[in-house]
Design an enzyme around this catalytic site. Structure first.
Site, PDB file in Angstrom:
ATOM      1  N   LEU A   1     -41.203 -13.532  -5.099  1.00 29.74           N
ATOM      2  CA  LEU A   1     -42.606 -13.432  -4.664  1.00 29.74           C
ATOM      3  C   LEU A   1     -43.215 -14.830  -4.479  1.00 29.74           C
ATOM      4  O   LEU A   1     -43.714 -15.164  -3.410  1.00 29.74           O
ATOM      5  CB  LEU A   1     -43.401 -12.612  -5.691  1.00 29.74           C
TER       6      LEU A   1
ATOM      7  N   CYS B   1     -22.677 -15.867  -9.758  1.00 28.23           N
ATOM      8  CA  CYS B   1     -23.788 -15.945  -8.808  1.00 28.23           C
ATOM      9  C   CYS B   1     -23.170 -16.188  -7.431  1.00 28.23           C
ATOM     10  O   CYS B   1     -22.512 -17.209  -7.217  1.00 28.23           O
ATOM     11  CB  CYS B   1     -24.728 -17.078  -9.209  1.00 28.23           C
TER      12      CYS B   1
ATOM     13  N   CYS C   1     -30.847 -22.392  -9.462  1.00 29.73           N
ATOM     14  CA  CYS C   1     -31.559 -21.685  -8.401  1.00 29.73           C
ATOM     15  C   CYS C   1     -32.088 -22.665  -7.364  1.00 29.73           C
ATOM     16  O   CYS C   1     -32.790 -23.621  -7.703  1.00 29.73           O
ATOM     17  CB  CYS C   1     -32.767 -20.952  -8.972  1.00 29.73           C
TER      18      CYS C   1
ATOM     19  N   CYS D   1     -28.868 -20.610   5.362  1.00 31.10           N
ATOM     20  CA  CYS D   1     -29.828 -19.512   5.215  1.00 31.10           C
ATOM     21  C   CYS D   1     -30.885 -19.618   6.305  1.00 31.10           C
ATOM     22  O   CYS D   1     -31.446 -20.687   6.522  1.00 31.10           O
ATOM     23  CB  CYS D   1     -30.484 -19.563   3.831  1.00 31.10           C
TER      24      CYS D   1
ATOM     25  N   CYS E   1     -36.332 -24.735  -1.202  1.00 30.75           N
ATOM     26  CA  CYS E   1     -34.930 -24.375  -1.470  1.00 30.75           C
ATOM     27  C   CYS E   1     -33.971 -25.235  -0.652  1.00 30.75           C
ATOM     28  O   CYS E   1     -34.128 -25.376   0.564  1.00 30.75           O
ATOM     29  CB  CYS E   1     -34.720 -22.902  -1.140  1.00 30.75           C
TER      30      CYS E   1
ATOM     31  N   CYS F   1     -36.989 -21.354   3.088  1.00 33.64           N
ATOM     32  CA  CYS F   1     -38.042 -21.558   2.091  1.00 33.64           C
ATOM     33  C   CYS F   1     -38.211 -23.061   1.862  1.00 33.64           C
ATOM     34  O   CYS F   1     -37.233 -23.793   1.761  1.00 33.64           O
ATOM     35  CB  CYS F   1     -37.669 -20.886   0.765  1.00 33.64           C
TER      36      CYS F   1
HETATM   37  N1  SAH Z   1     -32.624 -15.336  -0.547  1.00 36.49           N
HETATM   38  C1  SAH Z   1     -32.670 -14.667  -1.806  1.00 36.49           C
HETATM   39  C2  SAH Z   1     -31.546 -15.123  -2.683  1.00 36.49           C
HETATM   40  C3  SAH Z   1     -31.702 -16.517  -3.257  1.00 36.49           C
HETATM   41  S1  SAH Z   1     -31.890 -16.267  -4.937  1.00 36.49           S
HETATM   42  C4  SAH Z   1     -34.042 -14.814  -2.414  1.00 36.49           C
HETATM   43  O1  SAH Z   1     -34.840 -15.563  -1.870  1.00 36.49           O
HETATM   44  O2  SAH Z   1     -34.358 -14.132  -3.367  1.00 36.49           O
HETATM   45  C5  SAH Z   1     -32.321 -17.695  -5.556  1.00 36.49           C
HETATM   46  C6  SAH Z   1     -33.651 -17.705  -6.300  1.00 36.49           C
HETATM   47  O3  SAH Z   1     -33.935 -19.067  -6.550  1.00 36.49           O
HETATM   48  C7  SAH Z   1     -34.808 -17.181  -5.451  1.00 36.49           C
HETATM   49  O4  SAH Z   1     -35.755 -16.555  -6.245  1.00 36.49           O
HETATM   50  C8  SAH Z   1     -35.344 -18.472  -4.887  1.00 36.49           C
HETATM   51  O5  SAH Z   1     -36.654 -18.362  -4.453  1.00 36.49           O
HETATM   52  C9  SAH Z   1     -35.207 -19.391  -6.071  1.00 36.49           C
HETATM   53  N2  SAH Z   1     -35.295 -20.814  -5.724  1.00 36.49           N
HETATM   54  C10 SAH Z   1     -35.103 -21.372  -4.517  1.00 36.49           C
HETATM   55  N3  SAH Z   1     -35.302 -22.716  -4.584  1.00 36.49           N
HETATM   56  C11 SAH Z   1     -35.617 -22.985  -5.868  1.00 36.49           C
HETATM   57  C12 SAH Z   1     -35.899 -24.208  -6.563  1.00 36.49           C
HETATM   58  N4  SAH Z   1     -35.889 -25.378  -5.959  1.00 36.49           N
HETATM   59  N5  SAH Z   1     -36.157 -24.115  -7.877  1.00 36.49           N
HETATM   60  C13 SAH Z   1     -36.140 -22.923  -8.525  1.00 36.49           C
HETATM   61  N6  SAH Z   1     -35.850 -21.755  -7.919  1.00 36.49           N
HETATM   62  C14 SAH Z   1     -35.598 -21.787  -6.601  1.00 36.49           C
END
Ligand code: SAH
Length: 344
Positions: free
Chosen positions: A220, A106, A336, A113, A120, A117
């Protein structure tokens, strides 16, 4: 003194041009590029078929944007998280997730970033810069070395799901993935690569024109535009419908994965699943439900497993492929959304 150039930022043509300036033959470019990308070599000295005089010239003109593993930490479930340091002293993380058959790398594409979000941990860090082609490439090389060392397994899959938004660094990300396919210690094809994105319509179309074999995952997180905007500030710029339209027009050969982080009382209601079904019905996709992983400075929680399974069941009843993504490496902040350069 002339400032040294980053050799891993040069393409073949540029390298040939540089060589010609020194009266060197064209085929040397191929040799050098082979060392850099097929062998993953990070020291000019070790390029054994290059004459010493040329090695000296290379060293005078170029540097290699090397990353080093500062440390790594292993989860009780085997997942390993590595902390990388860049040549200019920034830090970022990459993860190896081994299972019976596979070992998945990964990888990150940015330092910090810019998307921010709300759920995150990477979003809480200051955005510093994009990672380079060399840095993204070498991440896989280093994670593969770790995987071989710890699990005796080479990397079989690459998911671009680490720190950063890959489509905001599209050129370097795609450039690096092309190089990763050249690297001789692993055997990665497009179908073994997944790029996860928040969903930027223009970039989705651009990517599909460059490479439509690759897998795409779309974060999403809510089927409702207003809720989505409250979770993902950049969502204000791009409506859900515009993103769906981009997926419909793009010609990705594999189904899109919809990623949906389940957060209690935010996006886990019956109404949410109903609307999610409407969205998922519009294009070829499958759904990954990700129970929210706890992070610092954030009050969100994950719904109960029962609630998550009920949510999943509603999707399955409508014939969608919907899986609950197992959180790996939560104890080492390696799951994630947990990547924030914290190693304790
Ligand atoms: N910027 C990209 C790549 C990050 S991927 C994206 O947003 O898709 C990482 C994945 O983990 C994304 O789907 C993100 O939304 C999710 N993620 C972020 N914070 C998280 C959390 N606290 N718990 C579970 N998933 C999370």
């Amino acid at each position: 003194m002339i400032e040294k150039q980053n050799i891993r930022a040069l393409n073949e043509e540029e390298l040939i041009k540089w060589l010609a300036n020194y009266g060197e033959k064209k085929y040397r470019a191929n040799q050098i590029l082979r060392w850099l990308w097929v062998k993953g070599e990070t020291s000019f000295n070790k390029m054994t078929d290059i004459p010493k005089t040329l090695i000296r010239k290379l060293e005078e003109s170029f540097f290699i944007d090397c990353i080093t593993i500062e440390k790594y930490i292993q989860s009780y479930d085997s997942t390993v998280k590595a902390l990388f340091k860049t040549y200019d002293n920034f830090f970022f993380e990459g993860v190896v997730i081994p299972d019976e058959k596979r070992a998945t790398a990964c990888i990150s594409t940015q330092i910090g970033c810019p998307i921010k979000c709300k759920f995150c941990a990477t979003g809480q860090l200051k955005f510093q810069r994009n990672l380079t082609v060399g840095e993204i490439f070498q991440q896989v090389v280093e994670l593969n070395n770790l995987s071989v060392l710890l699990f005796n397994k080479v990397i079989t899959n690459v998911v671009v799901m680490g720190m950063g938004e890959p489509l905001l660094n599209l050129t370097n990300t795609i450039g690096a993935l092309e190089k990763i396919k050249m690297y001789d210690k692993i055997n990665i094809t497009d179908r073994k690569i997944t790029i996860s994105t928040i969903g930027l319509p223009d970039k989705i179309l651009e990517l599909s024109r460059i490479n439509n074999n690759i897998k795409i995952a779309w974060s999403l997180h809510s089927p409702f535009q207003t809720i989505r905007e409250s979770l993902i500030p950049i969502a204000k710029k791009y409506s859900i419908q515009d993103i769906i339209q981009a997926f419909k027009v793009s010609k990705f050969k594999q189904p899109i994965t919809i990623e949906y982080v389940l957060i209690e009382n935010v996006n886990d209601s019956e109404n949410d699943v109903k609307e999610l079904i409407k969205i998922a019905s519009q294009f070829r996709c499958k759904i990954n439900l990700i129970p929210f992983n706890k992070i610092e400075n954030c009050d969100f929680t994950s719904p109960s497993l029962l609630k998550i399974k009920t949510f999943q069941q509603k999707l399955v009843e409508k014939n969608f492929i919907a899986i609950i993504r197992k959180s790996k490496g939560t104890d080492i902040n390696g799951s994630c959304g947990q990547l924030a350069n914290k190693f304790y």
